[in-house]
Design a protein around this motif. Structure first.
Motif, PDB file in Angstrom:
ATOM      1  N   ARG A 111     -22.749 -47.214  29.381  1.00  0.00           N
ATOM      2  CA  ARG A 111     -23.181 -46.249  29.493  1.00  0.00           C
ATOM      3  C   ARG A 111     -23.039 -45.330  28.736  1.00  0.00           C
ATOM      4  O   ARG A 111     -24.323 -43.662  28.793  1.00  0.00           O
ATOM      5  CB  ARG A 111     -23.659 -46.166  30.526  1.00  0.00           C
ATOM      6  N   LEU A 112     -22.499 -45.587  27.679  1.00  0.00           N
ATOM      7  CA  LEU A 112     -21.711 -44.042  26.933  1.00  0.00           C
ATOM      8  C   LEU A 112     -23.632 -44.260  25.848  1.00  0.00           C
ATOM      9  O   LEU A 112     -22.969 -44.701  24.971  1.00  0.00           O
ATOM     10  CB  LEU A 112     -20.350 -43.909  26.589  1.00  0.00           C
ATOM     11  N   ALA A 113     -23.118 -42.849  24.971  1.00  0.00           N
ATOM     12  CA  ALA A 113     -24.177 -42.901  24.329  1.00  0.00           C
ATOM     13  C   ALA A 113     -23.229 -43.176  22.830  1.00  0.00           C
ATOM     14  O   ALA A 113     -22.263 -42.707  22.908  1.00  0.00           O
ATOM     15  CB  ALA A 113     -24.666 -40.975  23.796  1.00  0.00           C
ATOM     16  N   PRO A 114     -23.504 -44.225  22.075  1.00  0.00           N
ATOM     17  CA  PRO A 114     -22.888 -44.318  20.447  1.00  0.00           C
ATOM     18  C   PRO A 114     -22.510 -42.982  19.976  1.00  0.00           C
ATOM     19  O   PRO A 114     -21.304 -43.112  19.828  1.00  0.00           O
ATOM     20  CB  PRO A 114     -23.217 -44.862  19.956  1.00  0.00           C
ATOM     21  N   SER A 115     -22.991 -41.669  20.057  1.00  0.00           N
ATOM     22  CA  SER A 115     -23.062 -41.099  19.415  1.00  0.00           C
ATOM     23  C   SER A 115     -21.545 -40.383  19.835  1.00  0.00           C
ATOM     24  O   SER A 115     -21.131 -38.850  19.295  1.00  0.00           O
ATOM     25  CB  SER A 115     -23.466 -40.023  19.115  1.00  0.00           C
ATOM     26  N   CYS A 116     -21.371 -40.415  21.527  1.00  0.00           N
ATOM     27  CA  CYS A 116     -20.496 -40.135  22.096  1.00  0.00           C
ATOM     28  C   CYS A 116     -19.152 -40.447  22.054  1.00  0.00           C
ATOM     29  O   CYS A 116     -18.028 -40.072  22.257  1.00  0.00           O
ATOM     30  CB  CYS A 116     -20.650 -39.722  23.856  1.00  0.00           C
ATOM     31  N   PHE A 117     -19.013 -41.955  20.870  1.00  0.00           N
ATOM     32  CA  PHE A 117     -17.632 -42.831  21.049  1.00  0.00           C
ATOM     33  C   PHE A 117     -16.212 -41.676  20.568  1.00  0.00           C
ATOM     34  O   PHE A 117     -15.339 -42.476  21.193  1.00  0.00           O
ATOM     35  CB  PHE A 117     -18.068 -43.719  20.112  1.00  0.00           C
ATOM     36  N   THR A 118     -16.730 -41.169  19.856  1.00  0.00           N
ATOM     37  CA  THR A 118     -15.981 -40.233  18.723  1.00  0.00           C
ATOM     38  C   THR A 118     -15.037 -39.388  19.705  1.00  0.00           C
ATOM     39  O   THR A 118     -14.122 -38.600  19.363  1.00  0.00           O
ATOM     40  CB  THR A 118     -16.240 -39.797  17.186  1.00  0.00           C
ATOM     41  N   ASN A 119     -16.292 -38.765  20.654  1.00  0.00           N
ATOM     42  CA  ASN A 119     -15.488 -37.599  20.884  1.00  0.00           C
ATOM     43  C   ASN A 119     -15.423 -37.741  22.504  1.00  0.00           C
ATOM     44  O   ASN A 119     -15.237 -36.534  23.578  1.00  0.00           O
ATOM     45  CB  ASN A 119     -16.728 -36.332  20.956  1.00  0.00           C
ATOM     46  N   ALA A 120     -15.844 -38.901  23.132  1.00  0.00           N
ATOM     47  CA  ALA A 120     -15.392 -38.751  24.623  1.00  0.00           C
ATOM     48  C   ALA A 120     -14.096 -39.323  24.936  1.00  0.00           C
ATOM     49  O   ALA A 120     -12.853 -39.911  24.318  1.00  0.00           O
ATOM     50  CB  ALA A 120     -15.949 -40.141  25.000  1.00  0.00           C
ATOM     51  N   VAL A 121     -13.822 -38.650  26.143  1.00  0.00           N
ATOM     52  CA  VAL A 121     -12.739 -38.910  26.497  1.00  0.00           C
ATOM     53  C   VAL A 121     -12.806 -39.566  28.523  1.00  0.00           C
ATOM     54  O   VAL A 121     -13.628 -39.812  29.000  1.00  0.00           O
ATOM     55  CB  VAL A 121     -11.627 -37.451  26.818  1.00  0.00           C
ATOM     56  N   TRP A 122     -11.819 -40.167  28.317  1.00  0.00           N
ATOM     57  CA  TRP A 122     -11.436 -40.977  29.836  1.00  0.00           C
ATOM     58  C   TRP A 122     -10.927 -39.579  31.043  1.00  0.00           C
ATOM     59  O   TRP A 122      -9.741 -39.622  30.810  1.00  0.00           O
ATOM     60  CB  TRP A 122     -10.738 -42.471  29.871  1.00  0.00           C
ATOM     61  N   LEU A 123     -11.233 -39.314  32.267  1.00  0.00           N
ATOM     62  CA  LEU A 123     -10.392 -38.769  32.980  1.00  0.00           C
ATOM     63  C   LEU A 123     -10.507 -39.357  34.808  1.00  0.00           C
ATOM     64  O   LEU A 123     -11.399 -39.739  35.568  1.00  0.00           O
ATOM     65  CB  LEU A 123     -11.689 -37.369  33.065  1.00  0.00           C
ATOM     66  N   PRO A 124      -9.196 -40.169  34.572  1.00  0.00           N
ATOM     67  CA  PRO A 124      -9.374 -40.718  35.992  1.00  0.00           C
ATOM     68  C   PRO A 124      -9.688 -40.033  37.410  1.00  0.00           C
ATOM     69  O   PRO A 124      -8.334 -38.594  36.968  1.00  0.00           O
ATOM     70  CB  PRO A 124      -7.964 -42.095  35.736  1.00  0.00           C
ATOM     71  N   ILE A 125      -9.754 -39.411  37.923  1.00  0.00           N
ATOM     72  CA  ILE A 125      -9.824 -38.457  39.015  1.00  0.00           C
ATOM     73  C   ILE A 125      -9.939 -39.440  40.553  1.00  0.00           C
ATOM     74  O   ILE A 125     -10.642 -40.031  40.665  1.00  0.00           O
ATOM     75  CB  ILE A 125     -11.035 -38.074  39.327  1.00  0.00           C
ATOM     76  N   HIS A 126      -8.345 -39.107  41.370  1.00  0.00           N
ATOM     77  CA  HIS A 126      -7.927 -40.230  42.490  1.00  0.00           C
ATOM     78  C   HIS A 126      -9.086 -39.326  43.527  1.00  0.00           C
ATOM     79  O   HIS A 126      -8.474 -37.353  43.355  1.00  0.00           O
ATOM     80  CB  HIS A 126      -6.961 -39.762  42.664  1.00  0.00           C
ATOM     81  N   ARG A 127      -9.612 -39.740  44.167  1.00  0.00           N
ATOM     82  CA  ARG A 127     -10.515 -39.180  45.813  1.00  0.00           C
ATOM     83  C   ARG A 127      -9.920 -39.653  46.346  1.00  0.00           C
ATOM     84  O   ARG A 127     -10.511 -40.866  46.744  1.00  0.00           O
ATOM     85  CB  ARG A 127     -12.015 -38.839  45.153  1.00  0.00           C
TER      86      ARG A 127
END
Length: 320
Positions: free
Chosen positions: A304-320
């Motif tokens: 679901r990530l836009a291809p233009s965002c590949f180089t700038n995206a980060v993963w943020l695991p959030i425990h709830r």
């Protein structure tokens, strides 16, 4: 000093009334009526008069103890003003608020942040502290704010380890609100960015004219304050007081800004990613255990990530 406190209270009430007039006018279309303009000017004139009265009272205050240090000549921006109207030239303090990386910032006459902190702790009278009081003209109320030059250092050091701000588009703001233009790209079925579309044309063929759809985004500034107290033991130990407190403030600034940019509600603080209507949610697997993340979750989110965002995206695991 009691008289000054009364003046400050009266000024606060006038500021609230003036702001209410502006908010009412904005709701009605953005222009002040003649009556609103008359009332607004009356309030602002009274505020100016109160400021002059406070300054006059402060000049008459006699300090009970001598000033220990001769103040350094204060460095303050004279020609530079905080009124940039475009994107910030950088994400540093100077770039965001002045649009100039070489501008001189106000240090209130202190040679260093360490001198500022030790002057605070000494408890002795020092006229330089009047300019840093968090309630105008009354140092005893609310503590003291870090001079701009040293506050800029803390924000710039914090930027190095933050998650969101280094990746964000930053707009400089000279007031509490700012409207910026943007393409309305919510619907990308047949075009991008509210009207940009591509066509493959044969020789001599004419393209189809498109009209881009624009929208205005209103930005509202929010104030983040970090407060700290220091004991005699902390100041007296072997480590530099400035080094310890600055390190804690740098980490605190970064943590609170990142937390708000991710989880903020938008009420008195930024609207965070989790609460934003633009958030894209991917459902977990049918048989997946609660509070877990699987390889398939990651694959589905990445799809679901836009291809233009590949180089700038980060993963943020959030425990709830």
């Amino acid at each position: 000093m009691r008289f000054i406190a009364d003046l400050v209270h009266e000024k606060k009430q006038l500021v609230e009334k003036a702001e209410a007039i502006l908010q009412e006018a904005e709701k009605a279309g953005g222009s002040l009526t003649k009556e609103q303009e008359r009332q607004f000017n009356r309030y602002t004139d009274k505020i100016k008069s109160i400021n002059e009265s406070i300054d006059e009272e402060l000049l008459n205050i006699r300090t009970s103890e001598p000033i220990l240090n001769m103040p350094q000549k204060a460095v303050s921006p004279v020609e530079e003003t905080k009124t940039p109207v475009t994107k910030a030239i950088s994400k540093s303090f100077r770039g965001m608020f002045y649009g100039n990386e070489t501008v001189k910032l106000n240090n209130n006459g202190f040679h260093s942040m360490d001198e500022f902190l030790k002057t605070l702790h000494s408890g002795r009278a020092d006229n330089r502290l009047i300019n840093t009081s968090m309630v105008e003209g009354i140092p005893e109320f609310g503590g003291y704010s870090v001079p701009e030059e040293y506050g800029a250092f803390l924000m710039d050091k914090s930027l190095e380890n933050e998650i969101i701000r280094p990746r964000a588009t930053v707009w400089a703001m000279g007031s509490e609100t700012k409207k910026v233009p943007a393409f309305d790209g919510a619907d990308r079925t047949n075009h991008l960015f509210g009207g940009i579309s591509g066509e493959w044309l044969e020789e001599g063929q004419t393209g189809t004219r498109k009209t881009a759809k624009l929208r205005l985004i209103q930005l509202k500034a929010k104030k983040l304050a970090c407060f700290s107290q220091a004991s005699n033991e902390l100041i007296a130990d072997g480590m530099s007081f400035e080094e310890m407190l600055a390190g804690a403030l740098i980490k605190g600034l970064g943590w609170y800004m990142d937390y708000a940019f991710i989880n903020g509600t938008g009420e008195g603080q930024p609207l965070g990613i989790i609460s934003d209507p633009a958030l894209i949610t991917v459902n977990k697997e049918v048989s997946q255990e609660p509070a877990t993340i699987t390889y398939q979750n990651v694959v589905n989110m990445f799809s679901r990530l836009a291809p233009s965002c590949f180089t700038n995206a980060v993963w943020l695991p959030i425990h709830r």
